[in-house]
Design a protein around this motif. Structure first.
Motif, PDB file in Angstrom:
ATOM      1  N   ASP A 160       0.862  -1.184   0.000  1.00  0.00           N
ATOM      2  CA  ASP A 160       0.000   0.000   0.000  1.00  0.00           C
ATOM      3  C   ASP A 160       0.896   1.230   0.000  1.00  0.00           C
ATOM      4  O   ASP A 160       1.556   1.520   1.000  1.00  0.00           O
ATOM      5  N   ASP A 215      -1.931  -0.908  -3.949  1.00  0.00           N
ATOM      6  CA  ASP A 215      -2.749   0.302  -3.849  1.00  0.00           C
ATOM      7  C   ASP A 215      -1.840   1.490  -4.122  1.00  0.00           C
ATOM      8  O   ASP A 215      -1.028   1.875  -3.288  1.00  0.00           O
ATOM      9  N   LYS A 268      -5.642  -0.893  -7.105  1.00  0.00           N
ATOM     10  CA  LYS A 268      -6.421   0.299  -6.810  1.00  0.00           C
ATOM     11  C   LYS A 268      -5.653   1.512  -7.303  1.00  0.00           C
ATOM     12  O   LYS A 268      -4.523   1.759  -6.867  1.00  0.00           O
TER      13      LYS A 268
END
Length: 981
Positions: free
Chosen positions: A389, A415, A436
């Motif tokens: 992330d 992400d 994402k």
């Protein structure tokens, strides 16, 4: 039934316990050492017999007692300790049976008895309720006392000074039987019960007695010590660590965090989870961290590490999880060979060095000060990394992603949201399953080539990618895709057999969608104003919502018809798709169709045998409609005023409403189960249509043809095909002869002939002379032209009618049932009902048939001057009489023993009112010129009158209310123009 609670110890038992502890032997207790006591509520003994019929009483006792249960031993000089109802019911839930063990008393004290100034354990030792929330902040002494009370031995028992003289004596106990329930509270059983309690309730339980104190202090219940936001001294903290050296988890926060945690790591060698927050932690803590050899998880939140500008090193051989959230540190180095997950979210460090070969999850989201090179070095040093992330790390570049892709072959979650510099150019992430990319300004249609290489991808999120214009992907495992607020997005082409969820919203430029999926069941594409082309090959799709897609054309019908690619479609919503003009669906699966607000539709053709629901609200330009075949149970087309041609084939339809289809001229209705047809105001409906409908719908019971002037004698003859017809409305028609009705409708119960002005005086002769329609109960001749004599004969001969309406009959002059019925002998012995609320009529049989008339309406008959209904009129069943708006009515003389409601409002000429109606409950004289004396005389014989309305009566003042009440003692409500009493 008696309740026994084995909870308290006397002095002899404490000695025995000490001996057993010294010799490591278990000693049995005898019944002779036990004191027998009673249950007291508000210092009153509760007596309940152990019988089946009194179980509800026992429940009430327990509910009252559970709120303030205290355990007391007469020989134990300790204060009564309240125990929560939750704890009490926990024991009750186990259903402890009787046993032959020791007995202890168990006293119940109500809140009033606990708050009479006597000290309690809650006041002296701390109730520990503050652990349930942070709103109450106890001082350190109270907090520590709560733990000490629970953990100490006999020498730290309760203070006898807390109990006033006489407290707990038998003097407080009233005489009576005991409520007895025997409970075997062995140590093992207590351990099992206490395992369900949290720390606050364990502290409460510790104040009950020695056995409970020892049981609740068991280390099994105190493996996790929580000191978050607790104002506790270092000495008290050390004492707790000594008492529970085997604790495995600890939480500490606050200003003194450093001193406390250093004591913890030096005392608790079995710590596995350590949580710290909101304080400053010196670097010596991280040097000493290695002493906690069992530590597996370290959580630090909102803290300053070291002095904030130095490097912090974390070296630990067993640490598996590190979470440093919102921490302030310049540089951090981690060497943990067993580390699996690490989160540095929202921390402001500028450099991270990782030596964690087993790390598979790394979260550096919102680390704004981390440069691109530092992120690259940290991620590439973890070859087993599977989840990364880096959202809100604005420095990340495509070069970093390429190196991460080369070094981390197992990366499956990425992400990179809010990273404006990435475009995924030449980035290959073949094992990626979740990607994402929210608000990534560099993502364009060219980026889809890189994403297409992630053939394992399952979730793709592209919200707010402002430069993205098209998405074309062929990913066999893709299950979820999001495209929200993509302003320039125009084309979506997905070929993914496992796609199960798609969210496309607020993409104003989108005009073409092509989806192929075997797993997609629901598709919502609301408010896509530019969408004109939709192609679907979705074998499992069941629900589609295309509301407010204003650019959709008629070709959309092919997509959702058989052969269009959606064979399982059940629900389709096309509300407010204003470009649709001709809709045709041929579907063997469609169950629900909504076309609300599609104002441009002129033609509708549905061949959907399973269709059960269709919404056409707002389709006010529909001209042609075909429902052949459909599975509809009911259909309302009264909202389609321009409907001209209608065809229905529905084997399940029972109700059809065509009210207001004023231009409907052709109607083919084949509904064998139809029972109700409303064709009101279908002015173009012909006899041929009616004949065809009655022939194919023989079960019709209710037929409304009001304002159908084209219906004539031929159409009425077709009623012979309706043997079950019970309601027929021919109001506002031009009929002259009703003979087909009299001949064919033998079961008719309701006949409405309002404003049938072409009916002559002889038109109804078969009804009152020939005995036609024997089952008829309700007849409406309002606004007709029948003469006075015809009306009188009808009322006198049709005694089986229960409801007659003669509203607005201009030829009706008087309602005199005395002179015209003089030949009828007096009715014999009519009995008045004793119950005014009942509508049943009780009367003795007479020689002449009694009228069944219950409701007579003569509203707005301008030529009525006198109404005379004597007892000889055989109107024992008459309950409601409405003569309002009869402007010339002067005299009313009514003698009806069961009349309960009479309305004479707006009869301005009324002068004489004579009533002999003992059951009359409501009388309305609003806007009448009748004087006070006449009203007073009229109501004097109405012994059950409750409501009188004399509003706007100029001759009755508010001062007359007292006399009216005196005239009729049963009056409850009088409505006048000045007041309501």
């Amino acid at each position: 039934m008696k309740l026994w609670c084995f909870l308290c110890f006397n002095e002899e038992e404490e000695v025995e316990d000490k001996k057993s502890d010294n010799n490591n032997n278990l000693m049995k207790r005898s019944d002779e050492d036990i004191f027998r006591n009673d249950i007291v509520v508000s210092k009153t003994v509760i007596r309940v017999e152990a019988e089946e019929e009194e179980e509800e009483g026992e429940e009430a006792v327990y509910d009252a007692a559970a709120t303030s249960l205290v355990f007391r031993n007469d020989n134990d000089e300790r204060p009564a300790v309240p125990v929560s109802g939750e704890l009490f019911r926990l024991f009750e839930g186990y259903g402890f049976g009787s046993w032959a063990g020791p007995r202890r008393e168990c006293h119940y004290a109500t809140p009033s008895s606990l708050n009479t100034g006597k000290p309690t354990a809650s006041a002296d030792y701390g109730d520990y309720d503050y652990l349930q929330g942070s709103s109450l902040q106890p001082n350190s002494d109270v907090c520590y006392d709560a733990f000490t009370l629970m953990c100490t031995g006999e020498e730290n028992g309760f203070d006898a000074s807390c109990v006033k003289d006489g407290e707990g004596d038998d003097s407080d106990i009233s005489k009576g039987e005991d409520l007895e329930v025997r409970m075997d509270l062995t140590d093992d059983l207590l351990h099992m019960v206490f395992s369900f309690l949290d720390h606050p309730n364990l502290c409460k339980a510790a104040r009950v007695c020695k056995q409970w104190r020892v049981a609740s202090a068991h280390e099994d219940f105190w493996k996790s010590l929580n000191f978050e936001d607790r104002n506790i001294s270092v000495e008290q903290f050390e004492d707790m660590c000594r008492r529970y050296p085997n604790a495995t988890a600890m939480s500490i926060s606050g200003p003194a965090i450093y001193l406390l945690v250093m004591k913890a790591i030096s005392s608790l060698r079995n710590l596995e989870v350590l949580t710290l927050g909101r304080g400053q932690i010196a670097d010596t803590f991280f040097h000493a961290l290695g002493d906690c050899s069992m530590l597996k998880r370290l959580n630090i939140n909102d803290s300053t590490l070291g002095n904030g500008i130095q490097e912090i090193s974390i070296n630990h051989d067993r640490l598996c999880h590190i979470q440093l959230t919102k921490c302030r540190v310049m540089r951090i180095a981690v060497r943990c060979p067993q580390l699996e997950t690490m989160s540095l979210k929202r921390s402001n460090m500028a450099q991270v060095v990782l030596n964690c070969p087993l790390l598979h999850e790394l979260d550096i989201g919102s680390c704004h000060k981390l440069p691109d090179a530092a992120i690259r070095a940290a991620a590439t040093s973890c070859p087993q990394l599977a989840s990364l992330d880096m959202s809100n790390c604005s420095c990340v570049s495509d070069e970093t992603l390429r190196e991460i892709a080369l070094s981390c072959a197992n990366l499956s979650f990425l992400d990179a949201s809010y990273c404006p510099n990435i475009s995924l150019e030449s980035v290959r992430l073949p094992m990626l399953t979740v990607l994402k990319l929210h608000s990534c300004e560099g993502i364009t249609s060219a980026s889809m080539a890189a994403i297409a290489h992630s053939y394992m991808l399952e979730v793709l999120e592209l919200d707010n990618c402002s430069l993205l214009t098209s998405v074309s992907l062929d990913l066999p495992r893709l299950q979820n895709i999001r495209l929200v607020h993509c302003r320039k997005f125009v084309d979506l082409n997905l070929r993914t057999l496992m796609l199960s969820s798609i969210l496309v919203s607020n993409c104003p430029a989108l005009h073409c969608i092509n989806i192929t999926s075997d797993s997609l069941k629901e598709l919502k594409l609301q408010k896509q104003d530019s969408l004109t082309t939709l192609a679907l090959q979705c074998q499992s799709l069941q629900e589609v919502d295309l509301s407010e897609c204003e650019s959709l054309t008629n070709s959309i019908c092919d997509v959702f018809s058989d052969g269009g690619g959606c064979p399982m479609l059940k629900s389709l919503v096309l509300d407010n798709c204003e470009s649709l003009t001709s809709v045709q669906f041929i579907s063997t699966s469609l169950v629900s169709l909504s076309l609300g607000g599609c104002r441009a539709i002129t033609t509708l053709e549905l061949k959907c045998p399973k269709l059960e629901k269709v919404i056409l609200d707002g389709c006010d330009h529909l001209e042609r409609a075909s429902f052949c075949p459909v599975g509809l149970g009911s259909l309302n087309l009264g909202i389609c005023p321009k409907l001209n041609i209608l065809s229905i084939e529905a084997t399940s339809m029972v109700s059809l409403e065509l009210k207001g289809c004023g231009v409907l001229s052709e109607a083919s209705i084949d509904c064998p189960l139809l029972t109700s047809l409303d064709a009101s105001f279908c002015s173009q409906l012909t006899d041929d249509c009616l004949s065809a409908t009655t022939a194919s719908c023989s079960l019709i019971e209710s037929l409304i043809l009001m304002s159908c002037p084209s219906i004539g004698l031929y159409g009425l003859r077709s009623l012979q095909f309706l043997p079950n017809l019970t309601l027929l409305d021919l109001s506002y028609t031009f009929l002259v002869d009703l003979q087909p009705v009299f001949e064919s409708c033998s079961q008719l119960k309701v006949l409405k002939l309002q404003a049938c002005k072409y009916l002559t005086d002889s038109s109804l002769e078969p009804l009152y002379k020939g005995g036609a329609l024997p089952a008829l109960q309700e007849l409406d001749l309002s606004y007709g032209t029948l003469c006075q004599s015809a009306i009188e004969e009808l009322l006198s001969c049709c005694t089986h009618l229960t409801r007659v309406s003669l509203n607005g009959c201009v030829n009706m002059h008087d309602l005199n049932w005395g002179s015209s019925l003089g030949e009828i002998t007096e009715m014999t012995d009519v009995k008045i009902l004793s119950d005014p609320s009942s509508c049943e009529i009780v009367h003795e049989p007479s020689e002449q048939p009694t009228r069944l008339l219950q409701n007579l309406n003569c509203v707005g008959c301008p030529n009525i001057r006198k109404v005379f209904i004597p007892l000889t009129a055989h109107c024992a069943n008459l309950l409601y009489l409405n003569l309002s708006l009869s402007a010339n009515l002067k005299e009313v003389d009514v003698s009806c023993l069961n009349l309960c409601w009479l309305n004479l409002s707006n009869c301005a000429a009324l002068e004489v009112l004579k009533l002999e109606c003992p059951r009359l409950a409501s009388l309305f004289l609003q806007s009448c010129n009748i004087d006070e004396k006449a009203v007073e005389a009229a109501i004097a014989r109405c012994t059950m009158l409750e409501t009188l309305d004399v509003r706007f009566c100029p001759k009755i003042s508010s001062m007359s209310m007292a006399r009216l009440r005196a005239a009729c003692a049963s009056l409850k409500r009088i409505f006048s123009s000045l007041s309501t009493s």
